[in-house]
Design a protein around this motif. Structure first.
Motif, mmCIF file in Angstrom:
data_model
loop_
_atom_site.group_PDB
_atom_site.id
_atom_site.type_symbol
_atom_site.label_atom_id
_atom_site.label_comp_id
_atom_site.label_asym_id
_atom_site.label_seq_id
_atom_site.Cartn_x
_atom_site.Cartn_y
_atom_site.Cartn_z
ATOM 1 N N ALA A 194 0.827 -1.208 0.000
ATOM 2 C CA ALA A 194 0.000 0.000 0.000
ATOM 3 C C ALA A 194 0.862 1.260 0.000
ATOM 4 C CB ALA A 194 -0.943 -0.011 1.200
ATOM 5 N N LEU A 195 1.960 1.233 0.734
ATOM 6 C CA LEU A 195 2.832 2.403 0.801
ATOM 7 C C LEU A 195 3.543 2.634 -0.537
ATOM 8 C CD1 LEU A 195 3.737 4.663 2.610
ATOM 9 C CD2 LEU A 195 5.537 3.191 3.494
ATOM 10 N N GLU A 196 4.009 1.565 -1.185
ATOM 11 C CA GLU A 196 4.638 1.702 -2.505
ATOM 12 C C GLU A 196 3.648 2.272 -3.519
ATOM 13 O OE1 GLU A 196 7.926 -1.739 -3.190
ATOM 14 O OE2 GLU A 196 5.860 -2.421 -2.854
ATOM 15 N N TRP A 197 2.414 1.775 -3.483
ATOM 16 C CA TRP A 197 1.385 2.260 -4.404
ATOM 17 C C TRP A 197 1.105 3.735 -4.164
ATOM 18 C CZ3 TRP A 197 -3.443 4.393 -3.753
ATOM 19 C CH2 TRP A 197 -4.232 4.483 -4.901
ATOM 20 N N LEU A 198 1.005 4.101 -2.904
ATOM 21 C CA LEU A 198 0.727 5.491 -2.549
ATOM 22 C C LEU A 198 1.836 6.412 -3.047
ATOM 23 C CD1 LEU A 198 -1.355 7.145 -0.851
ATOM 24 C CD2 LEU A 198 0.283 6.968 0.992
ATOM 25 N N ILE A 199 3.063 6.030 -2.825
ATOM 26 C CA ILE A 199 4.194 6.843 -3.270
ATOM 27 C C ILE A 199 4.197 6.958 -4.797
ATOM 28 C CG2 ILE A 199 6.719 6.909 -3.435
ATOM 29 C CD1 ILE A 199 6.722 5.716 -0.552
ATOM 30 N N TYR A 200 3.914 5.857 -5.479
ATOM 31 C CA TYR A 200 3.862 5.868 -6.939
ATOM 32 C C TYR A 200 2.742 6.779 -7.455
ATOM 33 C CZ TYR A 200 3.076 4.348 -11.717
ATOM 34 O OH TYR A 200 2.875 4.334 -13.066
ATOM 35 N N MET A 201 1.563 6.652 -6.868
ATOM 36 C CA MET A 201 0.401 7.399 -7.349
ATOM 37 C C MET A 201 0.455 8.884 -6.998
ATOM 38 S SD MET A 201 -1.262 5.307 -9.128
ATOM 39 C CE MET A 201 -2.702 6.282 -9.471
ATOM 40 N N TYR A 202 1.149 9.242 -5.936
ATOM 41 C CA TYR A 202 1.157 10.621 -5.488
ATOM 42 C C TYR A 202 2.402 11.385 -5.917
ATOM 43 C CZ TYR A 202 -3.226 10.432 -3.081
ATOM 44 O OH TYR A 202 -4.563 10.355 -2.818
ATOM 45 N N GLN A 203 2.952 11.017 -7.076
ATOM 46 C CA GLN A 203 4.060 11.768 -7.647
ATOM 47 C C GLN A 203 3.502 12.883 -8.525
ATOM 48 O OE1 GLN A 203 6.937 9.313 -9.694
ATOM 49 N NE2 GLN A 203 6.400 7.568 -8.410
ATOM 50 N N VAL A 204 4.227 13.970 -8.606
ATOM 51 C CA VAL A 204 3.851 15.034 -9.538
ATOM 52 C C VAL A 204 4.243 14.544 -10.926
ATOM 53 C CG1 VAL A 204 4.250 17.424 -10.229
ATOM 54 C CG2 VAL A 204 4.207 16.822 -7.806
ATOM 55 N N PRO A 240 -1.755 21.490 3.616
ATOM 56 C CA PRO A 240 -0.400 21.224 3.113
ATOM 57 C C PRO A 240 0.180 19.894 3.596
ATOM 58 C CG PRO A 240 -0.346 22.950 4.784
ATOM 59 C CD PRO A 240 -1.795 22.640 4.508
ATOM 60 N N ARG A 241 -0.431 19.318 4.625
ATOM 61 C CA ARG A 241 0.057 18.034 5.149
ATOM 62 C C ARG A 241 -0.744 16.847 4.618
ATOM 63 N NH1 ARG A 241 3.162 17.245 9.389
ATOM 64 N NH2 ARG A 241 1.842 15.508 9.978
ATOM 65 N N TYR A 242 -1.586 17.066 3.635
ATOM 66 C CA TYR A 242 -2.487 16.023 3.125
ATOM 67 C C TYR A 242 -1.751 14.727 2.801
ATOM 68 C CZ TYR A 242 -5.541 13.497 -0.056
ATOM 69 O OH TYR A 242 -6.265 12.516 -0.674
ATOM 70 N N VAL A 243 -0.726 14.789 1.971
ATOM 71 C CA VAL A 243 -0.019 13.582 1.544
ATOM 72 C C VAL A 243 0.726 12.953 2.722
ATOM 73 C CG1 VAL A 243 1.746 12.650 0.000
ATOM 74 C CG2 VAL A 243 0.126 14.343 -0.854
ATOM 75 N N VAL A 244 1.345 13.769 3.545
ATOM 76 C CA VAL A 244 2.070 13.247 4.715
ATOM 77 C C VAL A 244 1.111 12.525 5.657
ATOM 78 C CG1 VAL A 244 3.419 13.897 6.753
ATOM 79 C CG2 VAL A 244 3.871 14.992 4.554
ATOM 80 N N ASP A 245 -0.044 13.129 5.910
ATOM 81 C CA ASP A 245 -1.030 12.498 6.791
ATOM 82 C C ASP A 245 -1.607 11.231 6.164
ATOM 83 O OD1 ASP A 245 -0.638 14.408 8.743
ATOM 84 O OD2 ASP A 245 -2.326 15.644 8.103
ATOM 85 N N LEU A 246 -1.760 11.225 4.843
ATOM 86 C CA LEU A 246 -2.241 10.032 4.159
ATOM 87 C C LEU A 246 -1.250 8.886 4.317
ATOM 88 C CD1 LEU A 246 -4.392 8.726 2.374
ATOM 89 C CD2 LEU A 246 -3.202 9.681 0.385
ATOM 90 N N ILE A 247 0.037 9.161 4.159
ATOM 91 C CA ILE A 247 1.074 8.142 4.363
ATOM 92 C C ILE A 247 1.028 7.644 5.803
ATOM 93 C CG2 ILE A 247 3.579 7.783 4.496
ATOM 94 C CD1 ILE A 247 3.793 9.670 2.048
ATOM 95 N N LYS A 248 0.834 8.553 6.740
ATOM 96 C CA LYS A 248 0.740 8.187 8.162
ATOM 97 C C LYS A 248 -0.422 7.223 8.400
ATOM 98 C CE LYS A 248 -0.243 10.473 12.544
ATOM 99 N NZ LYS A 248 -0.484 11.781 13.172
#
Length: 75
Positions: free
Chosen positions: A7-17, A36-44
């Motif tokens: 799930a974390l790999e997918w998230l990092i892949y999908m949330y690239q600019v 501004p913390r949306y992506v960081v909180d999502l990873i958390k």
């Protein structure tokens, strides 16, 4: 697992600019929210769910193998 990735790999892949070469349109996941913390909180949150899942799986009782019943059909 999501599409063969953790799930974390997918998230990092999908949330690239990403920028589309043909149109020049940029997809920036950081713009999905005013926070501004949306992506960081999502990873958390994804990491928390993954860790809790591991705890639950470890707490499950061991599986016991059950012998399959013999073939009792008659021809």
């Amino acid at each position: 697992m999501v599409n063969g990735r953790s799930a974390l790999e997918w998230l990092i892949y999908m949330y690239q600019v990403k920028a589309d070469k043909d149109s020049g349109i940029t997809n920036d996941p950081n713009l999905y929210s005013d926070d501004p913390r949306y992506v960081v909180d999502l990873i958390k949150r994804v990491t928390y769910v993954a860790l809790e899942t591991v705890k639950l799986v470890k707490a499950l009782p061991a599986l016991k193998a059950i012998a399959s019943p013999s073939n009792t059909s008659k021809s």
